[in-house]
Design a protein around this motif. Structure first.
Motif, PDB file in Angstrom:
ATOM      1  N   ASP A 131       2.883  -2.210   8.095  1.00 34.69           N
ATOM      2  CA  ASP A 131       2.552  -0.772   7.510  1.00 34.69           C
ATOM      3  C   ASP A 131       1.982   0.192   8.349  1.00 34.69           C
ATOM      4  O   ASP A 131       2.025   1.248   8.139  1.00 34.69           O
ATOM      5  CB  ASP A 131       1.545  -1.350   6.145  1.00 34.69           C
ATOM      6  CG  ASP A 131       0.171  -1.777   6.931  1.00 34.69           C
ATOM      7  OD1 ASP A 131       0.313  -2.919   7.413  1.00 34.69           O
ATOM      8  OD2 ASP A 131      -0.664  -1.105   6.772  1.00 34.69           O
ATOM      9  N   GLN A 132       1.113  -0.263   9.210  1.00 33.51           N
ATOM     10  CA  GLN A 132       0.848   0.941   9.859  1.00 33.51           C
ATOM     11  C   GLN A 132       1.644   1.733  10.761  1.00 33.51           C
ATOM     12  O   GLN A 132       1.375   2.929  11.135  1.00 33.51           O
ATOM     13  CB  GLN A 132      -0.355   0.240  10.843  1.00 33.51           C
ATOM     14  CG  GLN A 132      -1.201   0.978  11.726  1.00 33.51           C
ATOM     15  CD  GLN A 132      -2.459   0.423  12.002  1.00 33.51           C
ATOM     16  OE1 GLN A 132      -3.415  -0.013  11.471  1.00 33.51           O
ATOM     17  NE2 GLN A 132      -2.536  -0.126  13.353  1.00 33.51           N
ATOM     18  N   ASN A 152      -5.200   4.118  12.316  1.00 35.03           N
ATOM     19  CA  ASN A 152      -5.199   2.789  11.549  1.00 35.03           C
ATOM     20  C   ASN A 152      -5.055   3.087  10.025  1.00 35.03           C
ATOM     21  O   ASN A 152      -5.468   3.908   9.599  1.00 35.03           O
ATOM     22  CB  ASN A 152      -6.945   2.178  11.756  1.00 35.03           C
ATOM     23  CG  ASN A 152      -6.926   0.796  11.171  1.00 35.03           C
ATOM     24  OD1 ASN A 152      -7.498   0.820  10.165  1.00 35.03           O
ATOM     25  ND2 ASN A 152      -6.432  -0.169  11.785  1.00 35.03           N
ATOM     26  N   SER A 153      -4.274   2.247   9.423  1.00 33.48           N
ATOM     27  CA  SER A 153      -3.960   2.209   7.977  1.00 33.48           C
ATOM     28  C   SER A 153      -4.973   1.173   6.975  1.00 33.48           C
ATOM     29  O   SER A 153      -4.464   1.447   5.992  1.00 33.48           O
ATOM     30  CB  SER A 153      -2.504   1.703   7.784  1.00 33.48           C
ATOM     31  OG  SER A 153      -2.644   0.097   8.014  1.00 33.48           O
ATOM     32  N   LEU A 158       3.551   4.020   8.365  1.00 34.75           N
ATOM     33  CA  LEU A 158       2.759   5.262   8.081  1.00 34.75           C
ATOM     34  C   LEU A 158       2.555   6.233   9.182  1.00 34.75           C
ATOM     35  O   LEU A 158       2.605   7.451   8.898  1.00 34.75           O
ATOM     36  CB  LEU A 158       1.261   5.090   7.537  1.00 34.75           C
ATOM     37  CG  LEU A 158       1.343   4.135   6.173  1.00 34.75           C
ATOM     38  CD1 LEU A 158      -0.012   3.437   5.893  1.00 34.75           C
ATOM     39  CD2 LEU A 158       1.628   5.142   5.146  1.00 34.75           C
ATOM     40  N   ASN A 159       2.365   5.752  10.263  1.00 33.37           N
ATOM     41  CA  ASN A 159       2.120   6.626  11.368  1.00 33.37           C
ATOM     42  C   ASN A 159       3.753   7.210  11.938  1.00 33.37           C
ATOM     43  O   ASN A 159       3.600   8.403  12.405  1.00 33.37           O
ATOM     44  CB  ASN A 159       1.900   5.656  12.944  1.00 33.37           C
ATOM     45  CG  ASN A 159       0.413   5.597  13.054  1.00 33.37           C
ATOM     46  OD1 ASN A 159      -0.142   6.589  13.448  1.00 33.37           O
ATOM     47  ND2 ASN A 159      -0.138   4.571  12.354  1.00 33.37           N
ATOM     48  N   VAL A 173      -7.207  10.572   8.121  1.00 33.03           N
ATOM     49  CA  VAL A 173      -7.268   8.887   8.810  1.00 33.03           C
ATOM     50  C   VAL A 173      -8.211   9.264   9.960  1.00 33.03           C
ATOM     51  O   VAL A 173      -9.037  10.023  10.351  1.00 33.03           O
ATOM     52  CB  VAL A 173      -5.661   8.983   9.526  1.00 33.03           C
ATOM     53  CG1 VAL A 173      -4.754   8.878   8.236  1.00 33.03           C
ATOM     54  CG2 VAL A 173      -5.411  10.053  10.536  1.00 33.03           C
ATOM     55  N   ARG A 201       0.789  -1.274   0.036  1.00 35.94           N
ATOM     56  CA  ARG A 201      -0.072   0.069  -0.093  1.00 35.94           C
ATOM     57  C   ARG A 201       0.878   1.410  -0.122  1.00 35.94           C
ATOM     58  O   ARG A 201       0.414   2.190  -0.464  1.00 35.94           O
ATOM     59  CB  ARG A 201      -1.072   0.063   1.174  1.00 35.94           C
ATOM     60  CG  ARG A 201      -0.080   0.318   2.519  1.00 35.94           C
ATOM     61  CD  ARG A 201      -1.388   0.046   3.721  1.00 35.94           C
ATOM     62  NE  ARG A 201      -1.466  -1.368   3.807  1.00 35.94           N
ATOM     63  CZ  ARG A 201      -2.671  -2.232   4.359  1.00 35.94           C
ATOM     64  NH1 ARG A 201      -3.225  -1.143   5.249  1.00 35.94           N
ATOM     65  NH2 ARG A 201      -2.745  -3.324   4.562  1.00 35.94           N
TER      66      ARG A 201
END
Length: 752
Positions: free
Chosen positions: A218-219, A184-185, A222-223, A143, A101
């Motif tokens: 992944d989360q 959350n992603s 991204l965070n 988000v 993603r």
């Protein structure tokens, strides 16, 4: 209707072979709830998908017009090379796939400025164009906060998100969790343009190289790269946009970020349902909250025949409560149901509905009048058109079924007063009613345009020759020389072409065809073939077991041919497909016969280069930014550009004119026929330009397992008044440089 970039709402989903069905259902839910004035464009990042899986996913277009771009991830794995995975638990490819993603910030076309990301286990029951349009250009992401983890973490630093208190990248979180909260992603809206300017993807790779033992892979990334480094550029959405089924919030604890009222409202009426736990509704019935919501959209999707899991324990008495609905069953039989919609309570006893009926409003009465007038006008048009069709031919079977369907729809609209009154408090049903009317108007307008020069299906003679090729457009154009070959083999026999209705006008004006036999389903072709007398010669140009979009069926060809999807492009299309029919057709250029009824757009310049920029397969495309640079270079030279295709790629470029989304393919062919030069990727328009003998430049690169291939016969193959530009070996067409294309174009323009 012409679509420009502002009409589109963009979405990205990711999934391997285990998520084909959930992704299809998720896309269905988006299409069913998106504003009717907008068009959805999906980019699906996939791994281990087969050709048939891709074909099945594209069937969502039958639900509603949309753009589907399936992007295999295998060619992008190398971007994650050099990462030490020794601390991670999953196998290499699975570890990489978690981060696919992140490619939103790397590989999406230049013209995509923003897009949603959706997990494949989500159901959307909201018109997402609302937050899409209101998203500010200076923000990086919208988000939804991980309320449950934040709540647990606030209570105990050793639970929920312990790594956020250890890793230096979460400094802002440690100082003040509420100012840089953890999100959350599974769902977010990304500013793709700004993310590329800020090098978000490269920064994400740096984080992955620093940490491979992510609790939430992944989360966490991204965070860090968005939530911590750019927390001032984030919009925090309501929790209803990411409701975690079977685990939303521990109500025994105080909320952390959202208010208690927000959390309760989100639970009562989610906008997006996230089936994030192990209990997936397509796998099990047990303990799945909102099980029926997921299956409602499954029944509307291309997977509507999927078998629903059943409860393993048979209950004599069961009671289920969902927002706005209560159902009581005894021995599996529904005894009582209460539904609340838009303030109206409806009670059902043994399926019998009782509800309060409101009087129609002034708006409803106006809408009723409008629909009735429009329906009556269409009814009169259809009657006249049907009479005309019967006068044109003794056998009007081609349109009989279509006429009957349209008349049936109009008959239903005669009761529109009742429909509108009953549905005035249900906006969804109200919108669907007008959608039906709009589609009906479009269909009648299409019939009105084409019927005066329509040749209906003829009676097939016992000595006929039938050439069968159902799709696609480019294949049919490439195989046009088969018609002359059939005439040479059988000089005294009438020749017909069997294809689907969509391609009728493509062959309508061919002087060597006695007629065109059209079908709307694969079974019709197979049934016709079985019924034909043995004296009819049937030339089947389909290679064995090819999957076709029409009805998502496989064409079974009895010819003893070794041609397959894996090797068919080792020769050009004419050679490959004619050999499947056992023919040895001369390798010559196809011809295209223009319609005398074609209509050219009024704003065409006198001289121009025609361009086709976007294909149905993104792997064939050139970089959109390179197209823009090329068009600007031509503009500096005073050269006009006209784009053909489904939708315009640009807006406001100098010397650029879109001639896209024309009603008929013959209209687009007429535009090509007037061009001084054609530049495009491998597509049906390239085949038409070749057949029209237009000077052309075609951009080719690696396609599937074909390192270097040549789909064309004639001048485009021989290099006469044409130039095929190949990307460097093993690379896709997008790696061709602007200079190569520009220089080749200027050379050809000088010669012509």
């Amino acid at each position: 209707m012409k679509n420009n970039e502002k009409d589109f709402v963009n979405f990205v989903l990711c999934g391997d072979e285990n998520f084909i069905i959930p992704i299809g259902v998720s896309i269905t839910s988006v299409l069913k709830n998106l504003s009717k004035s907008r068009k959805a464009r999906f980019f699906i990042f996939v791994s281990n998908w087969q050709e048939k899986d891709i074909k099945t996913i594209t069937l969502v277009r039958k639900i509603r017009e949309c753009e589907i771009n399936v992007i295999p991830m295998e060619e992008y794995i190398s971007l994650f090379d050099g990462i030490n995975w020794s601390e991670a638990l999953l196998p290499h490819f699975a570890k990489v796939s978690i981060f696919f993603r992140l490619l939103i910030f790397k590989i999406l076309p230049f013209n995509i400025e923003k897009c949603f990301y959706l997990d494949g286990d989500m159901i959307v029951e909201e018109d997402l164009s609302l937050i899409y349009d209101s998203f500010p250009n200076d923000k990086l992401a919208a988000v939804v906060i991980e309320e449950m983890n934040m709540c647990n973490n606030a209570a105990d630093k050793n639970s929920g998100l312990p790594h956020c208190h250890k890793w230096p990248e979460f400094e802002k979180y440690r100082q003040c969790p509420k100012s840089a909260p953890y999100f959350n992603s599974g769902f977010f809206l990304a500013n793709v343009k700004l993310s590329k300017e800020l090098d978000i993807f490269d920064k994400a790779l740096q984080v992955i190289r620093a940490h491979t033992s992510f609790p939430f892979p992944d989360q966490d990334v991204l965070n860090i790269v968005i939530g911590q480094e750019h927390n001032d550029k984030i919009i925090y959405l309501d929790p209803s946009y990411n409701y975690f089924c079977d685990g939303f919030h521990p109500f025994s604890q105080e909320p952390f970020f959202y208010s208690k009222e927000q959390i309760i409202n989100a639970k009562n009426k989610p906008k997006i349902y996230h089936f994030s736990n192990y209990n997936k509704p397509w796998l099990t019935y047990e303990h799945v909250e909102f099980f029926d919501i997921w299956w409602k959209y499954a029944r509307l999707s291309p997977f509507k025949h999927l078998k629903q899991p059943r409860n393993k324990v048979f209950k004599v008495f069961s009671k289920t409560k969902e927002p706005h609905k209560t159902v009581i069953k005894i021995l599996g039989i529904e005894i009582f149901k209460k539904k609340t919609e838009n303030g109206i309570k409806r009670y059902y006893l043994f399926g019998i509905r009782v509800f309060k009926k409101h009087p129609p409003t002034e708006d409803i009465l106006k809408a009723t009048k409008h629909v009735n007038i429009t329906a009556l006008q269409n009814y009169e048009k259809l009657k006249n058109l049907k009479i005309l069709s019967e006068e044109l031919s003794n056998n009007s079977a081609y349109f009989d079924e279509l006429f009957n369907k349209l008349f049936n729809r109009l008959d239903k609209l005669n009761d529109v007063d009742k429909l509108l009154v009953q549905n005035q408090n249900n906006v969804d049903k109200f919108d669907k009613l007008f959608d039906r009317l709009d589609k009906l108007n479009d269909k009648v307008a299409y019939i009105e345009k084409i019927i005066p020069h329509l040749l209906f299906e003829p009676k097939i003679e016992d000595n006929a020759v039938i050439i069968s090729l159902i799709e696609s457009l480019g294949d049919i154009v490439a195989c046009e020389p088969v018609i002359e070959h059939a005439h040479n083999l059988y000089p005294d026999r009438p020749v017909y072409w069997l294809t689907q209705t969509t391609y009728y006008e493509l062959l309508r004006f061919h002087p060597m065809l006695k007629g065109i036999i059209t079908i709307s389903a694969i079974e019709q072709a197979q049934s016709l073939k079985r019924r034909l007398p043995k004296t009819v010669k049937f030339i089947d140009l389909h290679f064995r077991n090819r999957w076709y979009l029409l009805d998502s069926k496989v064409i079974y060809n009895d010819n003893n041919s070794a041609t397959t999807l894996e090797n068919y492009l080792h020769e050009n299309l004419l050679q490959a497909l004619s050999k499947t029919a056992g023919l040895n057709v001369e390798n010559k250029a196809p011809k295209f016969y223009l319609s005398p009824f074609a209509v050219l757009p009024k704003n065409l310049p006198q001289h121009y280069i025609a361009m086709h920029i976007k294909s149905s397969e993104i792997s064939k495309d050139w970089d959109i930014e390179k197209w823009k640079v090329l068009i600007n270079k031509f503009a500096q030279d005073g050269i006009n550009i006209v784009e053909v295709g489904v939708s315009a790629s640009f807006d406001g470029l100098k010397n650029y004119t879109p001639a896209t989304n024309l009603p008929l393919i013959q209209d687009s062919a007429a535009v090509l026929s007037k061009a001084d030069l054609f530049i495009g990727i491998d597509s049906s328009f390239a085949h038409i330009a070749n057949a029209l003998n237009i000077a052309g430049i075609i951009l080719l690169g690696k396609y599937k397992n074909f390192e270097k291939y040549m789909p064309y016969s004639g001048n485009y193959q021989n290099g006469v008044n044409s130039k095929i530009i190949y990307a460097p070996k093993g690379l896709p067409a997008k790696d061709i440089t602007v200079e190569e294309v520009y220089n080749a174009a200027m050379d050809l323009l000088k010669k012509n």
